[in-house]
Design a protein around this motif. Structure first.
Motif, PDB file in Angstrom:
ATOM      1  N   GLN A   1       0.743  -1.247   0.028  1.00 51.67           N
ATOM      2  CA  GLN A   1      -0.176  -0.002   0.148  1.00 51.67           C
ATOM      3  C   GLN A   1       0.799   1.319  -0.007  1.00 51.67           C
ATOM      4  O   GLN A   1       0.399   2.283  -0.827  1.00 51.67           O
ATOM      5  CB  GLN A   1      -0.877  -0.096   1.033  1.00 51.67           C
ATOM      6  N   ASN A   2       1.945   1.532   0.502  1.00 49.56           N
ATOM      7  CA  ASN A   2       2.704   2.420   0.720  1.00 49.56           C
ATOM      8  C   ASN A   2       3.319   2.790  -0.775  1.00 49.56           C
ATOM      9  O   ASN A   2       3.505   4.144  -1.105  1.00 49.56           O
ATOM     10  CB  ASN A   2       3.949   2.450   1.719  1.00 49.56           C
ATOM     11  N   GLU A   3       3.757   1.759  -1.424  1.00 48.37           N
ATOM     12  CA  GLU A   3       3.850   1.971  -2.973  1.00 48.37           C
ATOM     13  C   GLU A   3       3.128   2.554  -3.854  1.00 48.37           C
ATOM     14  O   GLU A   3       3.163   3.363  -4.592  1.00 48.37           O
ATOM     15  CB  GLU A   3       4.678   0.649  -3.353  1.00 48.37           C
ATOM     16  N   LEU A   4       1.800   1.821  -3.502  1.00 48.51           N
ATOM     17  CA  LEU A   4       0.647   2.645  -4.007  1.00 48.51           C
ATOM     18  C   LEU A   4       0.307   3.954  -3.821  1.00 48.51           C
ATOM     19  O   LEU A   4       0.092   4.494  -4.857  1.00 48.51           O
ATOM     20  CB  LEU A   4      -0.512   1.408  -3.853  1.00 48.51           C
ATOM     21  N   LEU A   5       0.285   4.154  -2.757  1.00 50.78           N
ATOM     22  CA  LEU A   5       0.113   5.564  -2.440  1.00 50.78           C
ATOM     23  C   LEU A   5       1.133   6.588  -3.149  1.00 50.78           C
ATOM     24  O   LEU A   5       0.872   7.548  -3.652  1.00 50.78           O
ATOM     25  CB  LEU A   5       0.273   5.662  -0.704  1.00 50.78           C
ATOM     26  N   ALA A   6       2.549   6.091  -2.947  1.00 51.70           N
ATOM     27  CA  ALA A   6       3.398   6.961  -3.696  1.00 51.70           C
ATOM     28  C   ALA A   6       2.984   7.200  -5.257  1.00 51.70           C
ATOM     29  O   ALA A   6       3.371   8.017  -5.727  1.00 51.70           O
ATOM     30  CB  ALA A   6       4.714   6.227  -3.581  1.00 51.70           C
ATOM     31  N   LYS A   7       2.541   6.089  -5.938  1.00 52.57           N
ATOM     32  CA  LYS A   7       2.167   6.363  -7.417  1.00 52.57           C
ATOM     33  C   LYS A   7       0.784   6.961  -7.468  1.00 52.57           C
ATOM     34  O   LYS A   7       0.645   7.472  -8.672  1.00 52.57           O
ATOM     35  CB  LYS A   7       2.414   4.855  -7.782  1.00 52.57           C
ATOM     36  N   ALA A   8       0.036   6.873  -6.492  1.00 46.52           N
ATOM     37  CA  ALA A   8      -1.527   7.337  -6.920  1.00 46.52           C
ATOM     38  C   ALA A   8      -1.351   8.997  -7.280  1.00 46.52           C
ATOM     39  O   ALA A   8      -0.385   9.718  -6.694  1.00 46.52           O
ATOM     40  CB  ALA A   8      -2.136   7.249  -5.652  1.00 46.52           C
ATOM     41  N   LYS A   9      -2.213   9.297  -8.151  1.00 42.99           N
ATOM     42  CA  LYS A   9      -2.343  10.802  -8.470  1.00 42.99           C
ATOM     43  C   LYS A   9      -3.148  11.600  -7.641  1.00 42.99           C
ATOM     44  O   LYS A   9      -3.152  12.661  -7.324  1.00 42.99           O
ATOM     45  CB  LYS A   9      -2.662  10.847 -10.001  1.00 42.99           C
ATOM     46  N   VAL A  10      -4.465  10.778  -7.389  1.00 44.68           N
ATOM     47  CA  VAL A  10      -5.445  11.484  -6.642  1.00 44.68           C
ATOM     48  C   VAL A  10      -5.838  10.556  -5.494  1.00 44.68           C
ATOM     49  O   VAL A  10      -6.183   9.520  -5.533  1.00 44.68           O
ATOM     50  CB  VAL A  10      -6.391  11.649  -7.418  1.00 44.68           C
ATOM     51  N   VAL A  11      -5.782  11.108  -4.103  1.00 45.73           N
ATOM     52  CA  VAL A  11      -6.224  10.122  -2.897  1.00 45.73           C
ATOM     53  C   VAL A  11      -7.144  11.186  -2.231  1.00 45.73           C
ATOM     54  O   VAL A  11      -6.738  12.243  -1.937  1.00 45.73           O
ATOM     55  CB  VAL A  11      -4.891   9.715  -2.172  1.00 45.73           C
ATOM     56  N   VAL A  12      -8.341  10.578  -1.818  1.00 46.40           N
ATOM     57  CA  VAL A  12      -9.263  11.572  -1.210  1.00 46.40           C
ATOM     58  C   VAL A  12      -9.580  10.615   0.208  1.00 46.40           C
ATOM     59  O   VAL A  12      -9.490   9.388   0.489  1.00 46.40           O
ATOM     60  CB  VAL A  12     -10.525  11.627  -1.674  1.00 46.40           C
ATOM     61  N   GLU A  13     -10.025  11.607   1.081  1.00 38.14           N
ATOM     62  CA  GLU A  13     -10.792  10.834   2.348  1.00 38.14           C
ATOM     63  C   GLU A  13     -12.196  10.904   2.081  1.00 38.14           C
ATOM     64  O   GLU A  13     -12.855  11.911   1.689  1.00 38.14           O
ATOM     65  CB  GLU A  13     -10.472  11.805   3.761  1.00 38.14           C
ATOM     66  N   ALA A  14     -12.815   9.675   2.179  1.00 37.45           N
ATOM     67  CA  ALA A  14     -14.248   9.749   1.637  1.00 37.45           C
ATOM     68  C   ALA A  14     -15.134   8.843   2.640  1.00 37.45           C
ATOM     69  O   ALA A  14     -14.668   8.306   3.528  1.00 37.45           O
ATOM     70  CB  ALA A  14     -14.298   9.052   0.322  1.00 37.45           C
ATOM     71  N   SER A  15     -16.298   8.839   2.540  1.00 38.41           N
ATOM     72  CA  SER A  15     -17.455   8.017   3.231  1.00 38.41           C
ATOM     73  C   SER A  15     -18.349   7.365   2.137  1.00 38.41           C
ATOM     74  O   SER A  15     -18.424   8.120   1.200  1.00 38.41           O
ATOM     75  CB  SER A  15     -17.820   8.668   4.748  1.00 38.41           C
ATOM     76  N   VAL A  16     -18.810   6.256   2.449  1.00 39.96           N
ATOM     77  CA  VAL A  16     -19.766   5.734   1.511  1.00 39.96           C
ATOM     78  C   VAL A  16     -21.067   6.192   2.082  1.00 39.96           C
ATOM     79  O   VAL A  16     -21.736   6.352   2.941  1.00 39.96           O
ATOM     80  CB  VAL A  16     -19.818   3.930   1.780  1.00 39.96           C
ATOM     81  N   LYS A  17     -21.494   6.667   0.740  1.00 38.46           N
ATOM     82  CA  LYS A  17     -23.171   7.171   0.832  1.00 38.46           C
ATOM     83  C   LYS A  17     -24.209   5.957   0.456  1.00 38.46           C
ATOM     84  O   LYS A  17     -25.081   5.875   1.046  1.00 38.46           O
ATOM     85  CB  LYS A  17     -23.014   8.287  -0.379  1.00 38.46           C
ATOM     86  N   SER A  18     -23.613   5.215  -0.658  1.00 40.79           N
ATOM     87  CA  SER A  18     -24.622   4.047  -0.935  1.00 40.79           C
ATOM     88  C   SER A  18     -23.752   2.895  -1.548  1.00 40.79           C
ATOM     89  O   SER A  18     -22.305   3.442  -2.058  1.00 40.79           O
ATOM     90  CB  SER A  18     -25.771   4.345  -1.819  1.00 40.79           C
TER      91      SER A  18
END
Length: 156
Positions: A36-53
């Motif tokens: 996951q730390n490598e995926l985070l480094a490569k990610a372009k957009v990361v958000v904090e979210a909650s599930v609406k549905s």
């Protein structure tokens, strides 16, 4: 118009096929996803979210053979952008009904909606464009960055 219907059907088939390829990649003998730390480094957009549905069911796409059409659709409410830029306050992500993927975690987060600030998680918005149609969608799979609260990943 028969041509427009055929084009939509073909686009729908391509979308389902792409989702299956993206979501099944580790399950069919390909190398596992990076940590996951490598995926985070490569990610372009990361958000904090909650599930609406969260919806698991028929996609409504028409295919000509016995291709599975069940999909997962999660509507997410964006609380803040952690990495990159994203102007929206809501987003919908799609995934195929085949492992691997964080489906259990998303289901639990949907149940926790509104639970005293414990209902948010980190999620990479990974967009996939369908050919040269100009259409794209956000995918959920095992090979995107996500981080759920400890009470979801390590229940006591």
């Amino acid at each position: 118009m028969p041509g427009a219907s055929s084009a939509r059907m073909q686009t729908g088939f391509h979308a389902i096929f792409i989702l299956l390829v993206l979501c099944l990649r580790p399950a069919v003998g390909m190398p596992r996803c990076p940590p996951q730390n490598e995926l985070l480094a490569k990610a372009k957009v990361v958000v904090e979210a909650s599930v609406k549905s969260l919806f698991i069911g028929e996609s409504g796409l028409i295919v000509t053979n016995e291709f599975p059409t069940r999909m997962i659709r999660a509507d997410l409410e964006i609380r803040r952008v952690i990495k990159g830029e994203f102007a929206g306050k809501e987003v919908t992500v799609y995934g195929a009904m085949f492992p691997p993927g964080p489906y259990r975690e998303l289901s639990l987060m949907a149940l926790l909606a509104g639970y005293d600030g414990h209902d948010t998680f980190e999620w990479e918005l990974s967009s996939y464009e369908i050919g040269d149609t100009g259409m794209s969608f956000f995918v959920m799979s095992d090979c995107i960055y996500y981080k759920f609260p400890d009470l979801i990943t390590n229940p006591q």
